[in-house]
Design a protein around this motif. Structure first.
Motif, mmCIF file in Angstrom:
data_model
loop_
_atom_site.group_PDB
_atom_site.id
_atom_site.type_symbol
_atom_site.label_atom_id
_atom_site.label_comp_id
_atom_site.label_asym_id
_atom_site.label_seq_id
_atom_site.Cartn_x
_atom_site.Cartn_y
_atom_site.Cartn_z
ATOM 1 N N LEU A 1 -13.003 2.187 5.500
ATOM 2 C CA LEU A 1 -12.699 3.504 6.028
ATOM 3 C C LEU A 1 -13.075 3.541 7.504
ATOM 4 O O LEU A 1 -13.973 2.800 7.925
ATOM 5 N N THR B 1 -9.202 5.643 -1.346
ATOM 6 C CA THR B 1 -8.493 5.732 -0.084
ATOM 7 C C THR B 1 -9.182 4.892 0.980
ATOM 8 O O THR B 1 -10.374 5.050 1.232
ATOM 9 N N ALA B 2 -8.431 3.962 1.578
ATOM 10 C CA ALA B 2 -8.984 3.051 2.582
ATOM 11 C C ALA B 2 -7.867 2.133 3.075
ATOM 12 O O ALA B 2 -6.772 2.125 2.524
ATOM 13 N N THR B 3 -8.174 1.362 4.097
ATOM 14 C CA THR B 3 -7.314 0.250 4.478
ATOM 15 C C THR B 3 -7.798 -0.975 3.717
ATOM 16 O O THR B 3 -8.999 -1.290 3.737
ATOM 17 N N TYR B 4 -6.881 -1.643 3.064
ATOM 18 C CA TYR B 4 -7.208 -2.802 2.225
ATOM 19 C C TYR B 4 -6.794 -4.083 2.944
ATOM 20 O O TYR B 4 -5.660 -4.200 3.433
ATOM 21 N N ARG C 1 -12.046 -3.443 1.581
ATOM 22 C CA ARG C 1 -11.475 -2.192 2.044
ATOM 23 C C ARG C 1 -12.406 -1.551 3.065
ATOM 24 O O ARG C 1 -13.613 -1.816 3.080
ATOM 25 N N GLY D 1 0.845 -1.188 0.000
ATOM 26 C CA GLY D 1 0.000 0.000 0.000
ATOM 27 C C GLY D 1 0.880 1.237 0.000
ATOM 28 O O GLY D 1 2.093 1.158 -0.172
ATOM 29 N N THR E 1 -3.671 5.509 0.289
ATOM 30 C CA THR E 1 -4.134 6.892 0.315
ATOM 31 C C THR E 1 -3.908 7.520 -1.050
ATOM 32 O O THR E 1 -2.793 7.505 -1.561
ATOM 33 N N GLY F 1 -4.212 -5.656 7.158
ATOM 34 C CA GLY F 1 -4.539 -4.497 6.337
ATOM 35 C C GLY F 1 -3.329 -3.690 5.925
ATOM 36 O O GLY F 1 -2.303 -3.674 6.600
ATOM 37 N N THR F 2 -3.462 -3.017 4.793
ATOM 38 C CA THR F 2 -2.444 -2.091 4.311
ATOM 39 C C THR F 2 -3.149 -0.812 3.861
ATOM 40 O O THR F 2 -4.189 -0.868 3.202
ATOM 41 N N GLN F 3 -2.595 0.321 4.225
ATOM 42 C CA GLN F 3 -3.241 1.593 3.954
ATOM 43 C C GLN F 3 -2.934 2.074 2.546
ATOM 44 O O GLN F 3 -1.774 2.061 2.112
#
Length: 128
Positions: free
Chosen positions: A40, A91-94, A38, A9, A125, A121-123
């Motif tokens: 938010l 944009t989110a954590t995946y 994903r 990410g 942005t 998770g991986t961010q």
């Protein structure tokens, strides 16, 4: 012990690309369909993409169809998400997730409750 570890990410500009990956261990990777979701902060986790055990079928949410591509390497126990033409709404954590799947060609698992294992998770942005 099953582990799913996402990486790849980061920060990207709108219109560019990222390719997060997920490395799986502690399971027979070929037995599992894989998914990407994903989230938010303060919102429900939403489906992004899923791929069957054999990689013969893949499914996408409407919001990423045509821009994202999910793939897997069963020899390396990894699943990746090629994200092209990124927009700020991406944009989110995946998170990657694994679900044991008896049918090697079935990948239509779009609900998070269907998955047994999750990564941390991986961010991602995306700036405009």
């Amino acid at each position: 012990q099953v582990q799913l570890v996402e990486s790849g990410g980061g920060l990207a500009q709108a219109g560019s690309s990222l390719r997060p990956s997920c490395a799986a261990s502690g399971l027979t990777f070929n037995d599992f369909a894989m998914g990407w979701f994903r989230q938010l902060p303060g919102r429900e986790r939403e489906f992004v993409a899923a791929i069957s055990r054999s990689a013969t079928s893949a499914h996408y949410s409407d919001s990423v169809e045509g821009r994202f591509t999910v793939s897997r390497d069963n020899a390396r126990n990894t699943v990746s998400l090629q994200m092209n033409n990124l927009v700020p709404e991406d944009t989110a954590t995946y998170f990657c997730a694994a679900r044991r799947a008896p049918n090697p060609h079935s990948g239509y698992y779009t609900t998070q409750s269907l998955y047994s294992y999750w990564g941390q998770g991986t961010q991602v942005t995306v700036s405009s």
